[in-house]
Design a protein around this motif. Structure first.
Motif, PDB file in Angstrom:
ATOM      1  N   ARG A 430      40.859  42.670  11.062  1.00  0.00           N
ATOM      2  CA  ARG A 430      41.016  43.462  10.074  1.00  0.00           C
ATOM      3  C   ARG A 430      39.891  44.019   9.488  1.00  0.00           C
ATOM      4  NH1 ARG A 430      46.483  43.832   8.097  1.00  0.00           N
ATOM      5  NH2 ARG A 430      45.997  45.452   7.168  1.00  0.00           N
ATOM      6  N   LYS A 431      39.536  45.266   8.776  1.00  0.00           N
ATOM      7  CA  LYS A 431      38.267  45.641   8.515  1.00  0.00           C
ATOM      8  C   LYS A 431      38.195  46.472   7.003  1.00  0.00           C
ATOM      9  CE  LYS A 431      36.284  46.429  12.999  1.00  0.00           C
ATOM     10  NZ  LYS A 431      35.790  47.430  13.930  1.00  0.00           N
ATOM     11  N   GLY A 432      37.473  46.316   6.347  1.00  0.00           N
ATOM     12  CA  GLY A 432      37.364  46.765   4.886  1.00  0.00           C
ATOM     13  C   GLY A 432      36.115  47.098   4.646  1.00  0.00           C
ATOM     14  N   VAL A 433      36.041  47.876   3.357  1.00  0.00           N
ATOM     15  CA  VAL A 433      34.784  48.439   2.769  1.00  0.00           C
ATOM     16  C   VAL A 433      34.957  48.366   1.328  1.00  0.00           C
ATOM     17  CG1 VAL A 433      33.213  50.288   2.470  1.00  0.00           C
ATOM     18  CG2 VAL A 433      34.187  50.050   4.553  1.00  0.00           C
ATOM     19  N   GLY A 434      34.135  47.521   0.603  1.00  0.00           N
ATOM     20  CA  GLY A 434      34.072  47.475  -0.762  1.00  0.00           C
ATOM     21  C   GLY A 434      32.792  47.708  -1.437  1.00  0.00           C
ATOM     22  N   LEU A 435      33.108  48.171  -2.785  1.00  0.00           N
ATOM     23  CA  LEU A 435      31.730  48.106  -3.606  1.00  0.00           C
ATOM     24  C   LEU A 435      31.674  47.862  -4.866  1.00  0.00           C
ATOM     25  CD1 LEU A 435      31.535  52.024  -5.111  1.00  0.00           C
ATOM     26  CD2 LEU A 435      33.802  50.771  -4.093  1.00  0.00           C
ATOM     27  N   ALA A 436      30.544  47.827  -5.640  1.00  0.00           N
ATOM     28  CA  ALA A 436      30.493  47.528  -6.847  1.00  0.00           C
ATOM     29  C   ALA A 436      29.281  48.124  -7.364  1.00  0.00           C
ATOM     30  CB  ALA A 436      30.162  45.759  -7.099  1.00  0.00           C
ATOM     31  N   THR A 437      29.542  48.505  -8.853  1.00  0.00           N
ATOM     32  CA  THR A 437      28.563  49.221  -9.475  1.00  0.00           C
ATOM     33  C   THR A 437      28.136  48.411 -10.551  1.00  0.00           C
ATOM     34  OG1 THR A 437      30.108  50.552 -10.776  1.00  0.00           O
ATOM     35  CG2 THR A 437      29.061  51.393  -8.764  1.00  0.00           C
ATOM     36  N   PHE A 438      26.967  48.393 -11.190  1.00  0.00           N
ATOM     37  CA  PHE A 438      26.383  47.209 -12.125  1.00  0.00           C
ATOM     38  C   PHE A 438      24.974  47.665 -12.685  1.00  0.00           C
ATOM     39  CE2 PHE A 438      25.488  45.769  -8.007  1.00  0.00           C
ATOM     40  CZ  PHE A 438      24.149  45.235  -7.868  1.00  0.00           C
ATOM     41  N   TYR A 439      24.989  46.898 -13.772  1.00  0.00           N
ATOM     42  CA  TYR A 439      23.327  47.048 -14.277  1.00  0.00           C
ATOM     43  C   TYR A 439      22.858  45.608 -14.930  1.00  0.00           C
ATOM     44  CZ  TYR A 439      25.189  48.066 -19.027  1.00  0.00           C
ATOM     45  OH  TYR A 439      25.690  47.822 -20.340  1.00  0.00           O
ATOM     46  N   HIS A 440      21.562  45.514 -14.892  1.00  0.00           N
ATOM     47  CA  HIS A 440      21.095  44.159 -15.039  1.00  0.00           C
ATOM     48  C   HIS A 440      19.953  44.207 -16.046  1.00  0.00           C
ATOM     49  CE1 HIS A 440      21.237  39.462 -14.661  1.00  0.00           C
ATOM     50  NE2 HIS A 440      19.792  39.831 -14.973  1.00  0.00           N
ATOM     51  N   GLY A 441      20.238  43.867 -17.274  1.00  0.00           N
ATOM     52  CA  GLY A 441      19.084  43.848 -18.296  1.00  0.00           C
ATOM     53  C   GLY A 441      17.835  42.890 -17.949  1.00  0.00           C
ATOM     54  N   ALA A 442      16.582  43.338 -18.157  1.00  0.00           N
ATOM     55  CA  ALA A 442      15.527  42.635 -17.724  1.00  0.00           C
ATOM     56  C   ALA A 442      14.831  41.991 -19.228  1.00  0.00           C
ATOM     57  CB  ALA A 442      14.472  43.477 -17.035  1.00  0.00           C
ATOM     58  N   GLY A 443      14.384  40.880 -19.006  1.00  0.00           N
ATOM     59  CA  GLY A 443      13.718  40.183 -20.211  1.00  0.00           C
ATOM     60  C   GLY A 443      14.629  39.322 -20.837  1.00  0.00           C
ATOM     61  N   PHE A 444      13.983  38.719 -21.990  1.00  0.00           N
ATOM     62  CA  PHE A 444      14.988  37.853 -22.718  1.00  0.00           C
ATOM     63  C   PHE A 444      15.972  38.712 -23.525  1.00  0.00           C
ATOM     64  CE2 PHE A 444      13.481  33.200 -23.525  1.00  0.00           C
ATOM     65  CZ  PHE A 444      13.180  33.069 -22.228  1.00  0.00           C
ATOM     66  N   THR A 445      17.130  38.084 -23.584  1.00  0.00           N
ATOM     67  CA  THR A 445      17.904  39.017 -24.614  1.00  0.00           C
ATOM     68  C   THR A 445      17.677  39.252 -26.161  1.00  0.00           C
ATOM     69  OG1 THR A 445      19.901  38.116 -23.162  1.00  0.00           O
ATOM     70  CG2 THR A 445      20.414  39.030 -25.310  1.00  0.00           C
ATOM     71  N   GLY A 446      17.847  40.381 -26.368  1.00  0.00           N
ATOM     72  CA  GLY A 446      17.576  40.788 -27.888  1.00  0.00           C
ATOM     73  C   GLY A 446      16.222  40.201 -28.648  1.00  0.00           C
ATOM     74  N   ASN A 447      15.995  39.481 -29.353  1.00  0.00           N
ATOM     75  CA  ASN A 447      14.573  39.375 -29.978  1.00  0.00           C
ATOM     76  C   ASN A 447      13.958  38.062 -29.139  1.00  0.00           C
ATOM     77  OD1 ASN A 447      15.120  41.335 -31.961  1.00  0.00           O
ATOM     78  ND2 ASN A 447      16.588  39.832 -33.086  1.00  0.00           N
ATOM     79  N   GLY A 448      14.444  37.774 -28.110  1.00  0.00           N
ATOM     80  CA  GLY A 448      13.999  36.511 -27.543  1.00  0.00           C
ATOM     81  C   GLY A 448      12.431  36.732 -27.198  1.00  0.00           C
ATOM     82  N   GLU A 449      12.047  37.718 -26.558  1.00  0.00           N
ATOM     83  CA  GLU A 449      10.844  38.208 -26.536  1.00  0.00           C
ATOM     84  C   GLU A 449       9.823  38.135 -27.540  1.00  0.00           C
ATOM     85  OE1 GLU A 449       9.521  38.053 -23.379  1.00  0.00           O
ATOM     86  OE2 GLU A 449      11.189  38.438 -22.114  1.00  0.00           O
ATOM     87  N   LEU A 450      10.163  38.751 -28.745  1.00  0.00           N
ATOM     88  CA  LEU A 450       9.539  38.410 -30.038  1.00  0.00           C
ATOM     89  C   LEU A 450       9.289  37.185 -30.473  1.00  0.00           C
ATOM     90  CD1 LEU A 450      11.014  41.305 -32.263  1.00  0.00           C
ATOM     91  CD2 LEU A 450       8.705  41.016 -31.640  1.00  0.00           C
ATOM     92  N   THR A 451      10.309  36.181 -30.124  1.00  0.00           N
ATOM     93  CA  THR A 451      10.179  34.726 -30.523  1.00  0.00           C
ATOM     94  C   THR A 451       9.188  34.209 -29.615  1.00  0.00           C
ATOM     95  OG1 THR A 451      12.541  34.842 -31.300  1.00  0.00           O
ATOM     96  CG2 THR A 451      11.658  32.843 -30.839  1.00  0.00           C
ATOM     97  N   LEU A 452       9.171  34.637 -28.412  1.00  0.00           N
ATOM     98  CA  LEU A 452       8.110  33.976 -27.456  1.00  0.00           C
ATOM     99  C   LEU A 452       6.731  34.135 -27.671  1.00  0.00           C
ATOM    100  CD1 LEU A 452       9.982  34.567 -23.957  1.00  0.00           C
ATOM    101  CD2 LEU A 452       9.651  32.183 -25.135  1.00  0.00           C
ATOM    102  N   ARG A 453       6.360  35.441 -28.258  1.00  0.00           N
ATOM    103  CA  ARG A 453       5.309  35.791 -28.523  1.00  0.00           C
ATOM    104  C   ARG A 453       4.194  35.471 -27.496  1.00  0.00           C
ATOM    105  NH1 ARG A 453       4.440  33.494 -34.533  1.00  0.00           N
ATOM    106  NH2 ARG A 453       6.022  31.855 -33.761  1.00  0.00           N
ATOM    107  N   SER A 454       4.701  36.082 -26.139  1.00  0.00           N
ATOM    108  CA  SER A 454       3.716  35.888 -24.766  1.00  0.00           C
ATOM    109  C   SER A 454       2.374  36.414 -25.123  1.00  0.00           C
ATOM    110  CB  SER A 454       4.431  36.435 -23.848  1.00  0.00           C
ATOM    111  OG  SER A 454       5.884  35.678 -23.763  1.00  0.00           O
ATOM    112  N   ARG A 455       1.295  35.591 -24.216  1.00  0.00           N
ATOM    113  CA  ARG A 455       0.103  36.114 -24.099  1.00  0.00           C
ATOM    114  C   ARG A 455      -0.400  35.997 -22.564  1.00  0.00           C
ATOM    115  NH1 ARG A 455      -4.506  33.993 -28.335  1.00  0.00           N
ATOM    116  NH2 ARG A 455      -3.184  35.730 -29.449  1.00  0.00           N
ATOM    117  N   ALA A 456      -1.129  36.928 -22.382  1.00  0.00           N
ATOM    118  CA  ALA A 456      -1.777  36.837 -20.880  1.00  0.00           C
ATOM    119  C   ALA A 456      -3.345  37.251 -21.107  1.00  0.00           C
ATOM    120  CB  ALA A 456      -1.139  37.474 -19.919  1.00  0.00           C
ATOM    121  N   GLY A 457      -4.105  37.027 -20.104  1.00  0.00           N
ATOM    122  CA  GLY A 457      -5.168  37.450 -20.179  1.00  0.00           C
ATOM    123  C   GLY A 457      -5.935  37.614 -18.694  1.00  0.00           C
ATOM    124  N   LEU A 458      -7.317  38.215 -18.803  1.00  0.00           N
ATOM    125  CA  LEU A 458      -8.160  38.241 -17.498  1.00  0.00           C
ATOM    126  C   LEU A 458      -9.289  37.632 -17.900  1.00  0.00           C
ATOM    127  CD1 LEU A 458      -7.473  42.241 -17.186  1.00  0.00           C
ATOM    128  CD2 LEU A 458      -6.361  40.279 -15.952  1.00  0.00           C
TER     129      LEU A 458
END
Length: 741
Positions: A430-458
């Motif tokens: 038997r054969k079939g076709v199925g689909l899914a639609t969705f989204y995904h949030g990037a980065g820490f949820t909510g205020n998580g990135e503020l809490t991390l206070r990340s730093r990077a440099g060159l």
């Protein structure tokens, strides 16, 4: 999309010169092993050491040897480094032992016996058991966290809704099965504890070591070795192994100690994807418009809290999908059981809740007599709409365009009709076709990135060589390549003029953990700031002209005032304006950017054996901007393969002790190249993301869609109502006989 330069880490991996932790050796290095509990919770009464073993030749560590805090904190200080008395699951570490000879080490492990007393009540191994009032209480009510996300009023509209569909959906645990097992080496040099190994988050390991060893932070140094895969599995657990190796090294007078797991031990005791159970009620009008969503989402957290609250929150936020609905109620709970703790895994809770909703939507479509793609198109969020979490959808993105692209690329409607005609002829396949639609949030949820206070440099040399300084780790996902291209573009210099420093807490700032699809979007944006600061410095202090060649850039670097031949520029995370989040009400803007997708799977099923073959797969996504086409496509393809495994192959079987019983690659089955169909990867770029040039994170996105698309395809082919993954052949055969497994 621009031409893709070669991967920064490609040469050493192709040539076999990359040094993984198992390739590292030091003179006089000791090898270590762990002795663990056997019962699924209880009390350690005593530890017995056979007298025939010359224990003076060994280094032995127990809980009494921990100089600092005997716990590793992710969110709470609940998980012991070494069991002293009470324990909650089989496989908890009690004794560490080290010796120069691996064979002698094995004899010693066999000569250590832990006398354990079981709990008076039976262990808890399922979500339903955890929620029963009469079962063992691991934590109060056996509930770690209980969250509610609500919009509108489900109660007010459910009695006037034309049609209500409901179902219960389950997802199983999933083993990371990274290429290289976990491992750490610890040693002391010049009074500094140095720990190196396979990891995602060097500063997580650093914090754990400081707490457990009671050493000052400047006397603890963490270095990442080349890491053979992680997928979230090397986020929290490496802290435990690092602490174990460090305790042995400190007791051994600073001698190097290597603690490297074998595959069976790694699979048995390290965290896996959280199993889940979702009860979904969907209300819709006759024309398919969603009136309400009522979802009860529960995950099994295992014996300790670890990261379950943040996995749960992401699952709750994604549970209602990318759909327009005025009345939403999502309750999420993480419960305690006597399994080893479950933890971070690519997707981080979203694959579980998205699976339930997307399969339920196909059920609703059948009940309405409506095509699955039409139902989704009628309800998908558009710019100006408000998400269930209260976030206004903005930007130029068009989710309907993503759906249309996916359907057109795979000739969806023609395939659906062809499958109907084929199945109507009574073929055993038997054969079939199925689909899914969705989204995904990037980065820490909510205020998580503020809490991390990340730093990077060159760091730039007088010769003009630019080195990226970040604690973000390369684990096969292409981090070095992506960040190098971002920096080269920001500096307007060749890609070859940029390299990435080894993550070493002595040398690089804390850029946050390498998780949550945040590398490109968050760390990349910080590096763009650093690049702009560097150019401004070169213009102000080294006469770099506004428009410059690479030769002029290098010459200006040579003119920068510097005492040691290098100049270092750092930048800090800047939170996007208007992105506030209320954790108590689950309302606001949980993520700075979302990536959007529509995935389509074509399958065939042998009705005699229940075997499923995925014939074709289409993955269309809107990711803001693609930084490196080859790396981005590889991320999507790899996620799809893992999703196929999640859907059809990867069944974690738990023994009577609550540990993984099929902890071998011979009986934990993952997809091989023979099981993977052609994967059609399509990108749209509206540049709506918060990352460099409008990029959004994509690393976790492809884990969300394959399982529901495949299960929907199976149900379309067979007329079944499968509601769980993995869908093994025996489950499919049972469903064909009328069981809704």
């Amino acid at each position: 999309m621009q031409e893709a330069p070669l991967r920064k880490d490609g040469n050493e991996k192709v040539r076999g010169t990359a040094r993984y932790v198992a390739d590292v050796s030091y003179h006089g290095m000791l090898h270590a092993a762990t002795v663990r509990t056997r019962l699924p919770g209880g009390t350690v009464v005593s530890i017995l050491f056979d007298e025939h073993v010359p224990w003076s030749e060994y280094v032995v560590v127990t809980a009494k040897d921990v100089p600092g805090v005997n716990a590793v904190k992710m969110i709470e200080w609940d998980q012991p480094v070494l069991v002293e008395a009470q324990f909650r699951h089989a496989g908890e570490p009690v004794v560490l032992v080290a010796h120069p000879d691996p064979q002698a080490l094995g004899r010693a492990v066999a000569a250590i016996h832990i006398d354990e007393r079981a709990c008076a009540t039976a262990p808890v191994f399922t979500i339903d058991e955890a929620l029963r009032p009469e079962t063992r209480r691991i934590v109060p009510d056996n509930v770690y966290r209980d969250y509610l996300m609500a919009k509108g009023s489900v109660t007010d509209v459910e009695t006037t809704t034309d049609l209500v569909f409901e179902g219960e959906y389950q997802t199983g645990a999933q083993e990371h099965l990274y290429i290289e097992p976990q491992g750490m080496i610890a040693r002391v040099e010049d009074g500094v504890l140095i720990v190196e190994g396979s990891m995602q988050c060097p500063y997580y390991v650093h914090a754990a070591l400081v707490a457990v060893t009671a050493l000052p932070g400047d006397r603890v140094r963490v270095q990442q070795c080349t890491t053979g895969g992680a997928f979230g599995g090397k986020e929290e657990y490496p802290s435990h192994i690092a602490c174990h190796a460090a305790l042995l090294a400190l007791k051994a007078g600073g001698h190097p100690v290597a603690l490297i797991y074998r595959r069976g031990e790694d699979m048995a005791v390290t965290p896996k994807r959280h199993p889940s159970r979702s009860r979904v009620r969907l209300g819709a009008s006759h024309d398919g418009c969603l009136r309400f969503m009522d979802i009860d989402f529960v995950i099994d957290g295992g014996a300790y809290l670890t990261l379950s609250p943040v996995v749960l929150s992401r699952g709750v936020i994604h549970a209602a999908g990318p759909y327009r609905c005025d009345n939403v109620r999502v309750r999420g709970r993480a419960v305690a059981t006597n399994h080893p703790p479950f933890g971070a895994f690519r997707g981080f809770g979203a694959p579980q809740s998205i699976f339930a909703l997307e399969v339920a939507l196909d059920g609703l479509a059948r009940a309405l007599g409506m095509a699955p793609d039409v139902l989704r198109a009628r309800n998908v969020l558009a710019p100006g709409d408000i998400s269930p979490a209260g976030q206004k959808i903005g930007g130029p993105l068009d989710m309907q365009r993503v759906i249309d692209q996916a359907l057109e690329a795979c000739h969806y409607h023609a395939k659906v009709e062809a499958c109907h005609r084929w199945n109507a002829q009574g073929h055993p396949i038997r054969k079939g076709v199925g689909l899914a639609t969705f989204y995904h949030g990037a980065g820490f949820t909510g205020n998580g990135e503020l809490t991390l206070r990340s730093r990077a440099g060159l760091r730039v040399s007088v010769a003009g060589v630019v080195e990226i300084l970040t604690s973000t780790t390369e684990m096969g996902q292409g981090m070095q390549t992506t960040l190098s291209r971002i920096v080269a573009e920001a500096l307007r210099i060749p890609y070859e003029g940029v390299c990435v420093a080894r993550p070493d807490t002595r040398d690089v700032p804390n850029s946050g953990p390498t998780v949550a699809s945040r590398t490109c979007m968050v760390v990349g944006a910080i590096l763009v700031q650093a690049a702009r600061k560097l150019v401004a410095r070169l213009c102000a202090d080294a006469a770099l002209p506004p428009s410059y060649s690479y030769e002029e850039f290098c010459a200006a670097c040579g003119r920068l005032p510097s005492s040691d031949g290098v100049t270092t520029i750092t930048a800090d995370y800047q939170h996007p304006a208007g992105r506030d989040w209320d954790e108590s009400t689950f309302q606001g803007s949980p993520y700075a950017s979302f990536a959007w997708a529509c995935y389509v799977a074509e399958v065939e099923i042998d009705t005699a054996t229940g075997e499923v073959s995925v014939l074709d797969f289409t993955a269309a996504q809107e990711v803001g901007r693609v930084i490196h086409p080859t790396v981005a496509a590889g991320q999507i393809e790899g996620g799809v393969v893992q999703g196929i495994g999640y859907a059809l192959f990867e069944e974690v079987r738990f023994g009577t002790d609550g540990q993984m019983a099929n902890n071998r690659v011979t009986n934990y089955i993952i997809p091989t190249s023979a099981d993977i169909p052609p994967i059609r990867v399509l990108f749209q770029e509206s540049r709506h993301g918060a990352g460099p040039g409008g990029a959004a994170g994509i690393g976790e996105l492809p884990m969300d869609g394959p399982a529901p698309a495949i299960i929907n395809a199976i149900n379309a082919a067979l007329g079944t109502d499968l509601r769980h993954v993995p869908a093994m052949p025996e489950h499919i055969l049972a469903a064909m006989e009328g069981g809704n497994l």
